[in-house]
Design a protein around this motif. Structure first.
Motif, PDB file in Angstrom:
ATOM      1  N   GLY A   1       0.796  -1.219   0.000  1.00  0.00           N
ATOM      2  CA  GLY A   1       0.000   0.000   0.000  1.00  0.00           C
ATOM      3  C   GLY A   1       0.828   1.268   0.000  1.00  0.00           C
ATOM      4  N   SER A   2       0.158   2.381   0.073  1.00  0.00           N
ATOM      5  CA  SER A   2       0.814   3.692   0.075  1.00  0.00           C
ATOM      6  C   SER A   2       1.308   4.017   1.476  1.00  0.00           C
ATOM      7  N   PRO A   3       2.335   4.864   1.574  1.00  0.00           N
ATOM      8  CA  PRO A   3       2.851   5.214   2.902  1.00  0.00           C
ATOM      9  C   PRO A   3       1.851   6.060   3.683  1.00  0.00           C
ATOM     10  N   ASP A   4       1.825   5.845   5.002  1.00  0.00           N
ATOM     11  CA  ASP A   4       1.054   6.730   5.859  1.00  0.00           C
ATOM     12  C   ASP A   4       1.710   8.103   5.883  1.00  0.00           C
ATOM     13  N   GLU A   5       1.075   9.054   6.550  1.00  0.00           N
ATOM     14  CA  GLU A   5       1.564  10.429   6.530  1.00  0.00           C
ATOM     15  C   GLU A   5       3.013  10.557   6.983  1.00  0.00           C
ATOM     16  N   SER A   6       3.433   9.701   7.904  1.00  0.00           N
ATOM     17  CA  SER A   6       4.781   9.817   8.467  1.00  0.00           C
ATOM     18  C   SER A   6       5.749   8.768   7.932  1.00  0.00           C
ATOM     19  N   GLU A   7       5.391   8.081   6.849  1.00  0.00           N
ATOM     20  CA  GLU A   7       6.188   6.947   6.380  1.00  0.00           C
ATOM     21  C   GLU A   7       6.852   7.207   5.023  1.00  0.00           C
TER      22      GLU A   7
END
Length: 330
Positions: free
Chosen positions: A22-28
């Motif tokens: 999946g796509s990175p979270d806001e801090s990833e």
């Protein structure tokens, strides 16, 4: 994109399975893996089902806290390129080559604090060997070699060769590398050993070593270590034997000659060193050394990720043919 990860699913069996990254979270960060290195020591214990039951894979590495039981994703030497970042992450991360203690898989998400940015001159292949050099750094810190000592390294696999390279920078009286495989003995000489010999020969030619570092992965090698050290000498064990057992002769010279046998393990810093050394300092030291080691000499096989089963079969059935095996992703 269809992502995939390597799973150990049964003794002597690995499979490539689909996973959702999946796509990175806001801090990833999102990292596209380029190379991951196979540990011929720990990973082959997992592959052969020789790990103790009930023991976590590695509680100090995120994602490896589960027990050694099939099926399991395992591996801790991945390097790749940051392909996407979360909304709260500095966009300067994009395109950077990084290392992470991540399992073998095509892509992975990670917090910026959980990856190590690599310098421009550090290739992904070199980056994948960071854990080996960090382990070697930990071994040498725990061994504490002293000026003028006679030191023997039992085992010239990747860790043994990295340890040999580090020890070659010390003002030792003699540095002897020991391995049954001629190719590895030759590499040990290239890494700076003064002499390279076989396990049979070292017992005949060395009897007063100050320090022996055991990195062969063979419990029986402890008998060789006891045979070659002198009075009040030190044996440092870096091998993890898993469930392998051998009779060790502790009824002879070991007791009367006051020989010390201690373990070294990279998950933690020795209590005696924690006042000055942290895991961050140790890793920085390893990063300073990794480019001084000839990675092209250590890497004997580059295997496409989708053919990973062939890599493990090679290490299992023909260990003399390989030193470092890496998986390539594109």
């Amino acid at each position: 994109m269809n992502d995939a990860a390597l799973y150990f699913t049964a003794p002597e069996t690995v499979e490539i399975r689909s996973v959702t990254v999946g796509s990175p979270d806001e801090s990833e960060l999102l990292v596209d893996t380029r190379v991951s290195a196979i540990s011929a020591g720990t990973e082959m214990l997992v592959y052969r089902d020789e790990t103790p039951s009930g023991l976590p894979a590695d509680e100090t590495i995120d994602g490896l806290g589960e027990e050694f039981s099939y099926p399991i994703r395992y591996g801790y030497a991945a390097s790749g390129v940051v392909s996407d970042v979360g909304a709260d992450v500095d966009p300067d991360w994009l395109g950077r080559t990084v290392f992470s203690f991540a399992p073998h898989q095509t892509r992975f998400r990670a917090d910026p604090d959980d990856v190590v940015p690599l310098s421009e001159e550090t290739s992904p292949e070199t980056g994948a060997l960071v854990p080996s050099v960090e382990t070697a750094t930990n071994v040498v810190l725990d061994a504490a070699p002293r000026i003028g000592e006679r030191v023997v390294v039992l085992g010239a696999g990747v860790i043994g060769l990295c340890v040999t390279r580090l020890l070659a920078s010390f003002p030792l009286a003699e540095l002897v590398a020991v391995d049954p495989i001629g190719r590895r003995r030759g590499l040990a000489l290239e890494m700076g050993a003064d002499r390279a010999t076989t396990p049979e020969e070292v017992v005949e030619t060395v009897d007063d070593a100050d320090l022996v570092i055991e990195l062969s992965g063979r419990p029986a090698a402890l008998n060789d270590a006891i045979d070659v050290v002198g009075y009040d000498a030190r044996i440092v064990v870096g091998s993890w034997y898993g469930t392998k057992r051998e009779p060790i002769d502790l009824g002879g010279r070991f007791h009367r000659d006051r020989i010390d046998i201690v373990s070294t393990q990279v998950s933690t810093i020795s209590p005696e060193l924690r006042g000055r050394w942290s895991r961050e300092r140790r890793l920085d030291t390893a990063l300073n050394w990794v480019n001084r080691i000839d990675v092209d000499e250590l890497i004997t096989h580059r295997v496409p990720f989708e053919r990973a089963a062939e890599a493990y079969d090679l290490l299992d059935s023909e260990p003399e043919a390989a030193v470092q095996v890496v998986l390539e992703y594109r």
